[in-house]
Design a protein around this motif. Structure first.
Motif, short mmCIF file in Angstrom:
data_model
loop_
_atom_site.label_atom_id
_atom_site.label_comp_id
_atom_site.label_asym_id
_atom_site.label_seq_id
_atom_site.Cartn_x
_atom_site.Cartn_y
_atom_site.Cartn_z
N LEU A 298 0.85 -1.18 0.00
CA LEU A 298 0.00 0.00 0.00
C LEU A 298 0.89 1.24 0.00
N SER A 299 0.35 2.34 -0.47
CA SER A 299 1.11 3.59 -0.40
C SER A 299 1.12 4.07 1.06
N VAL A 300 2.11 4.88 1.37
CA VAL A 300 2.19 5.45 2.72
C VAL A 300 0.94 6.28 2.99
N ALA A 301 0.48 7.02 1.99
CA ALA A 301 -0.71 7.85 2.15
C ALA A 301 -1.93 6.99 2.50
N GLU A 302 -2.06 5.83 1.85
CA GLU A 302 -3.20 4.95 2.12
C GLU A 302 -3.13 4.37 3.53
N VAL A 303 -1.94 3.94 3.96
CA VAL A 303 -1.77 3.41 5.32
C VAL A 303 -2.13 4.49 6.34
N CYS A 304 -1.66 5.69 6.10
CA CYS A 304 -1.95 6.80 7.02
C CYS A 304 -3.44 7.10 7.06
N ARG A 305 -4.07 7.08 5.94
CA ARG A 305 -5.51 7.33 5.87
C ARG A 305 -6.28 6.27 6.67
N ARG A 306 -5.89 5.01 6.49
CA ARG A 306 -6.57 3.91 7.19
C ARG A 306 -6.41 3.97 8.70
N HIS A 307 -5.27 4.49 9.16
CA HIS A 307 -5.00 4.52 10.60
C HIS A 307 -5.22 5.89 11.23
N GLY A 308 -5.61 6.86 10.43
CA GLY A 308 -5.94 8.19 10.96
C GLY A 308 -4.73 8.95 11.49
N ILE A 309 -3.59 8.80 10.82
CA ILE A 309 -2.39 9.54 11.22
C ILE A 309 -1.87 10.32 10.02
N SER A 310 -1.03 11.30 10.28
CA SER A 310 -0.44 12.06 9.18
C SER A 310 0.79 11.34 8.65
N ARG A 311 1.15 11.65 7.42
CA ARG A 311 2.36 11.04 6.85
C ARG A 311 3.58 11.49 7.63
N LYS A 312 3.58 12.73 8.07
CA LYS A 312 4.70 13.24 8.87
C LYS A 312 4.88 12.40 10.13
N THR A 313 3.78 12.08 10.81
CA THR A 313 3.84 11.27 12.02
C THR A 313 4.40 9.89 11.71
N LEU A 314 3.94 9.29 10.62
CA LEU A 314 4.44 7.98 10.24
C LEU A 314 5.96 8.03 10.02
N TYR A 315 6.42 9.04 9.32
CA TYR A 315 7.86 9.14 9.05
C TYR A 315 8.67 9.42 10.32
N VAL A 316 8.10 10.17 11.26
CA VAL A 316 8.78 10.41 12.54
C VAL A 316 8.96 9.08 13.28
N TYR A 317 7.87 8.29 13.37
CA TYR A 317 7.95 7.01 14.05
C TYR A 317 8.84 6.02 13.30
N LEU A 318 8.83 6.08 11.98
CA LEU A 318 9.69 5.20 11.19
C LEU A 318 11.17 5.52 11.45
N ALA A 319 11.50 6.80 11.53
CA ALA A 319 12.88 7.20 11.83
C ALA A 319 13.28 6.73 13.23
N ARG A 320 12.38 6.88 14.20
CA ARG A 320 12.67 6.42 15.56
C ARG A 320 12.88 4.90 15.59
N TYR A 321 12.03 4.19 14.86
CA TYR A 321 12.11 2.72 14.83
C TYR A 321 13.43 2.27 14.21
N ARG A 322 13.83 2.92 13.14
CA ARG A 322 15.10 2.57 12.48
C ARG A 322 16.30 2.89 13.37
N ALA A 323 16.21 3.98 14.11
CA ALA A 323 17.33 4.41 14.95
C ALA A 323 17.41 3.64 16.27
N GLU A 324 16.25 3.36 16.89
CA GLU A 324 16.23 2.81 18.24
C GLU A 324 15.56 1.46 18.36
N GLY A 325 14.97 0.97 17.29
CA GLY A 325 14.23 -0.28 17.36
C GLY A 325 12.90 -0.07 18.06
N PRO A 326 12.31 -1.13 18.60
CA PRO A 326 11.00 -1.01 19.27
C PRO A 326 10.99 0.00 20.43
#
Length: 125
Positions: A23-51
């Motif tokens: 799915l596109s990032v936009a579609e995932v964000c739409r389905r979960h009610g979050i912004s793309r910016k929020t998704l990318y912030v959490y993705l960066a945290r996950y890549r840097a620090e893991g869970p």
């Protein structure tokens, strides 16, 4: 603690969804009610620090640059200790009368008195 783990697991599911479900990032964000910016912030945290990077963080500021200077707090407490019956308004007026520069608002004087334990229990609620 279980809630935090459940939240972290939920974020992992969301972060993996674009690749896993094709799915596109936009579609995932739409389905979960979050912004793309929020998704990318959490993705960066996950890549840097893991869970551990997905655990909710405090939004409280690390410091308060607008907080009243220590010297002013000391002066307010000193006046209160000398005149225990004076309230925030009277102390504020006394500071103005003395010509002290940068006199805080009455509400700030009250907050200082509360923070420093100079108010009776009935006045702190």
């Amino acid at each position: 603690m279980e809630e935090v783990m459940a939240l972290s697991e939920q974020w992992i599911e969301i972060l993996l969804a674009p690749e896993r479900d094709r799915l596109s990032v936009a579609e995932v964000c739409r389905r979960h009610g979050i912004s793309r910016k929020t998704l990318y912030v959490y993705l960066a945290r996950y890549r840097a620090e893991g869970p551990a990077g997905l655990v909710p963080r405090s939004r409280r500021p690390k410091h308060s640059p607008a907080r009243t200077a220590g010297e002013m707090e000391s002066l307010v407490v000193q006046i209160r200790d000398a005149q225990p019956r004076w309230g925030a308004r009277r102390i504020h007026n006394e500071l103005v009368r003395r010509g002290v520069p940068g006199v805080p608002a009455v509400s700030t004087v009250h907050a200082i008195l509360r923070r420093c334990g100079r108010l009776p229990e009935s006045a702190t609620g």
